[in-house]
Design an enzyme around this catalytic site. Sequence first.
Site, PDB file in Angstrom:
ATOM      1  N   LYS A 120       0.860  -1.191   0.000  1.00  0.00           N
ATOM      2  CA  LYS A 120       0.000   0.000   0.000  1.00  0.00           C
ATOM      3  C   LYS A 120       0.893   1.238   0.000  1.00  0.00           C
ATOM      4  O   LYS A 120       1.958   1.237   0.619  1.00  0.00           O
ATOM      5  CB  LYS A 120      -0.917  -0.028   1.230  1.00  0.00           C
ATOM      6  CG  LYS A 120      -2.022   1.016   1.209  1.00  0.00           C
ATOM      7  CD  LYS A 120      -2.943   0.916   2.429  1.00  0.00           C
ATOM      8  CE  LYS A 120      -4.034   1.979   2.414  1.00  0.00           C
ATOM      9  NZ  LYS A 120      -4.914   1.917   3.602  1.00  0.00           N
TER      10      LYS A 120
ATOM     11  N   SER B  96      -9.846   1.988   2.348  1.00  0.00           N
ATOM     12  CA  SER B  96      -8.955   2.759   1.501  1.00  0.00           C
ATOM     13  C   SER B  96      -7.878   1.942   0.791  1.00  0.00           C
ATOM     14  O   SER B  96      -7.260   2.422  -0.151  1.00  0.00           O
ATOM     15  CB  SER B  96      -8.256   3.828   2.350  1.00  0.00           C
ATOM     16  OG  SER B  96      -7.448   3.220   3.344  1.00  0.00           O
TER      17      SER B  96
ATOM     18  N   SER C 266     -10.326  -0.308   6.468  1.00  0.00           N
ATOM     19  CA  SER C 266      -9.665  -0.213   5.157  1.00  0.00           C
ATOM     20  C   SER C 266      -8.988  -1.484   4.653  1.00  0.00           C
ATOM     21  O   SER C 266      -8.577  -1.520   3.500  1.00  0.00           O
ATOM     22  CB  SER C 266      -8.632   0.897   5.176  1.00  0.00           C
ATOM     23  OG  SER C 266      -9.276   2.125   5.034  1.00  0.00           O
TER      24      SER C 266
HETATM   25  N1  GLN Z   1     -13.440   4.173   5.691  1.00  0.00           N
HETATM   26  C1  GLN Z   1     -12.896   4.583   6.936  1.00  0.00           C
HETATM   27  C2  GLN Z   1     -12.573   6.045   6.914  1.00  0.00           C
HETATM   28  O1  GLN Z   1     -12.742   6.629   5.911  1.00  0.00           O
HETATM   29  C3  GLN Z   1     -11.703   3.771   7.309  1.00  0.00           C
HETATM   30  C4  GLN Z   1     -10.457   4.198   6.642  1.00  0.00           C
HETATM   31  C5  GLN Z   1      -9.290   3.357   7.044  1.00  0.00           C
HETATM   32  O2  GLN Z   1      -9.425   2.313   7.677  1.00  0.00           O
HETATM   33  N2  GLN Z   1      -8.123   3.845   6.714  1.00  0.00           N
HETATM   34  O3  GLN Z   1     -12.156   6.594   7.886  1.00  0.00           O
END
Ligand code: GLN
Length: 457
Positions: free
Chosen positions: A66, A141, A165
């Site tokens: 990532k 994400s 994410s």
């Molecule tokens: N979708 C969640 C957010 O937008 C989690 C994001 C993540 O785990 N980095 O905060």
Amino acid sequence: MKIANKTVSAERLVRDALEKAKHFADYNIFTFLNEEGAIARAREIDARIKKGEKVGRLAGVPYAMKENFLSPDGETTASAHILQGFTSPITATSIAKLEEEGAIMIGRTNMDAFAHGSSTENSYFGPTLNSHDKTRVAGGSSGGSAVAVALDIVEFATGTDTGGSIRQPASFNGIYGLKPTYGCISRYGVVAMASSTDCIGFFTKTPDDMDLLMSIASGQDSKDLTTLPDYYNNEEKNPNPQKIGIIKDFDNDSVDSEIRNALASKIDLLKTKGHEIIELEMPALKYALAAYYIIVPAEIASNLSRYDGIRYGFRSDDSKDLDTLYNNTRNEGFMPENKRRIMIGNFVLSSGFYDAYFLKAAKARTLIIKEYKNAFKKCDYILTPVAPNPAFKLGEKTGDPVAMYLEDVMSVPLNLAGVPGLTIPAGKTKNGLPIGLQLIGPRRSDKSLIKFSKELM
Ligand code: GLN
């Protein structure tokens, strides 16, 4: 997973992965392909194998990283404009551990900028497409990492999970994705989102691969004082059969009917294998999403204050003085979702509103932690959906931040409590979209959680 040896070379494995990455270029998975670096690395490993020298447990295994992991290979931009041009002088602890065992990074994967999002549509590089339907989102994400594994480009990929994410994109693409116990894997060298909920984890095609990666990457690190003393490889496994909790309070109507059916059929499977199903009441979970979207932006506002155009990456040109340089750099460099969170975070921390928002959210978090503790007195694991729906259409939620936040309603409670959750593939919808369920365990149960997930295959 395929490991290099006398019959299959690391170079072959790496070249195959790079070729596949190029073949699937239209999915927009990678922001950087590590061609030269990966091939050079593979040749070193092959030379050692030839000489009969010892090689690691991941010798020649191609993986995807990532984009928010720091390493000198390629730029670390967290898919944000403000970090364009930043190459890290250091390597994340987790990456160093994988590479010591011979894993080879073939590319950096696309993500929502700074990991803010649930679809990978907030990336400076544009969205990644879903592995099963190109008109749909990859999830987020860590969308790029999930699709890289789902399309079989690499054996595994790294991810970060601050509120879902890893688990949500794993479920949208039909693979395994683990958010370990908070503190299980060092966060050193990973771009911080919300330090009290950020977790490092992996995407894999099997539970055994997940176990191998966890046994390598977990452990205490003097560079991250929130890491727990090593427990992963020493954990006692629970004896079978198990008690599995299902949560009564989740509003079932808001969950897609095909996901509800998938959950019901896994519950039947567990019963036929002799496990006991119990119903749990967890009323505090309904505060989780609201608490998350106060606590996490507060931490984001602090963590993102370091991006000022002086120290890292992008700097806006036409700035007459220091203040306009800060303003212009941050204005041009952050994505709209990053700015929204900086504003919410500073608002909830401001002196007039701290008690009303941040403090209340912190109290709700304590209730949620207690609720999980109590639940795990009654059962060994909990099984729930990962998200209320399978992969949605590209663009469907980009205009409505709250609809996007609602995606996270079932994933964020775990991050607030620090408990581990594993996405397991649980079939497909009539339209062929993957369905994922999440298996949740108490803190430090990561190893037995992964092992138990095989009961659901
Ligand atoms: N979708 C969640 C957010 O937008 C989690 C994001 C993540 O785990 N980095 O905060």
